[in-house]
Design a protein around this motif. Structure first.
Motif, PDB file in Angstrom:
ATOM      1  N   ASP A  38      44.736  10.875  44.731  1.00  0.00           N
ATOM      2  CA  ASP A  38      43.425  11.484  44.503  1.00  0.00           C
ATOM      3  C   ASP A  38      42.818  12.010  45.799  1.00  0.00           C
ATOM      4  O   ASP A  38      42.075  12.993  45.792  1.00  0.00           O
ATOM      5  N   THR A  42      40.886  15.599  46.796  1.00  0.00           N
ATOM      6  CA  THR A  42      39.608  15.638  47.501  1.00  0.00           C
ATOM      7  C   THR A  42      39.729  16.436  48.790  1.00  0.00           C
ATOM      8  O   THR A  42      38.890  17.295  49.077  1.00  0.00           O
ATOM      9  N   THR A  45      40.026  20.168  48.066  1.00  0.00           N
ATOM     10  CA  THR A  45      38.768  20.717  47.569  1.00  0.00           C
ATOM     11  C   THR A  45      37.739  20.821  48.686  1.00  0.00           C
ATOM     12  O   THR A  45      37.010  21.818  48.784  1.00  0.00           O
TER      13      THR A  45
END
Length: 95
Positions: A38, A42, A45
């Protein structure tokens, strides 16, 4: 961060060490548990939010395929709002 250090060939010597180091970092920081995977979403992004060109993000993240970048770089609500505001300003500005 011993577990996160790549080998001279840029390959991680022990994926489990990366996982364990990630979990330790989360615990030490007092933040919620999350998958290491994950963090890649992150990171990609955030780089997009910072305006880093996609090609530079791909190089930084070690990707050679734009399809991978598209999968990891997520458009946020704040980005959509910014686009709408900029477009509105462009279309409706009166001199």
């Amino acid at each position: 961060m011993t577990g996160c250090s790549p080998s001279p060939t840029a390959k991680h010597s022990n994926p489990r060490a990366d996982h364990d180091e990630w979990k330790r970092l989360l615990a030490d920081a007092g933040v919620r548990d999350a998958r290491l995977h994950d963090a890649r979403h992150t990171a990609a992004t955030v780089l997009l939010l910072l305006g880093v060109p996609q090609r530079a993000v791909m190089d930084f993240m070690g990707w050679s395929n734009t399809k991978v970048a598209e999968r990891y770089m997520h458009v946020t609500a704040a980005m959509r709002d910014d686009i709408a505001n900029r477009l509105s300003g462009f279309l409706w500005t009166r001199e």
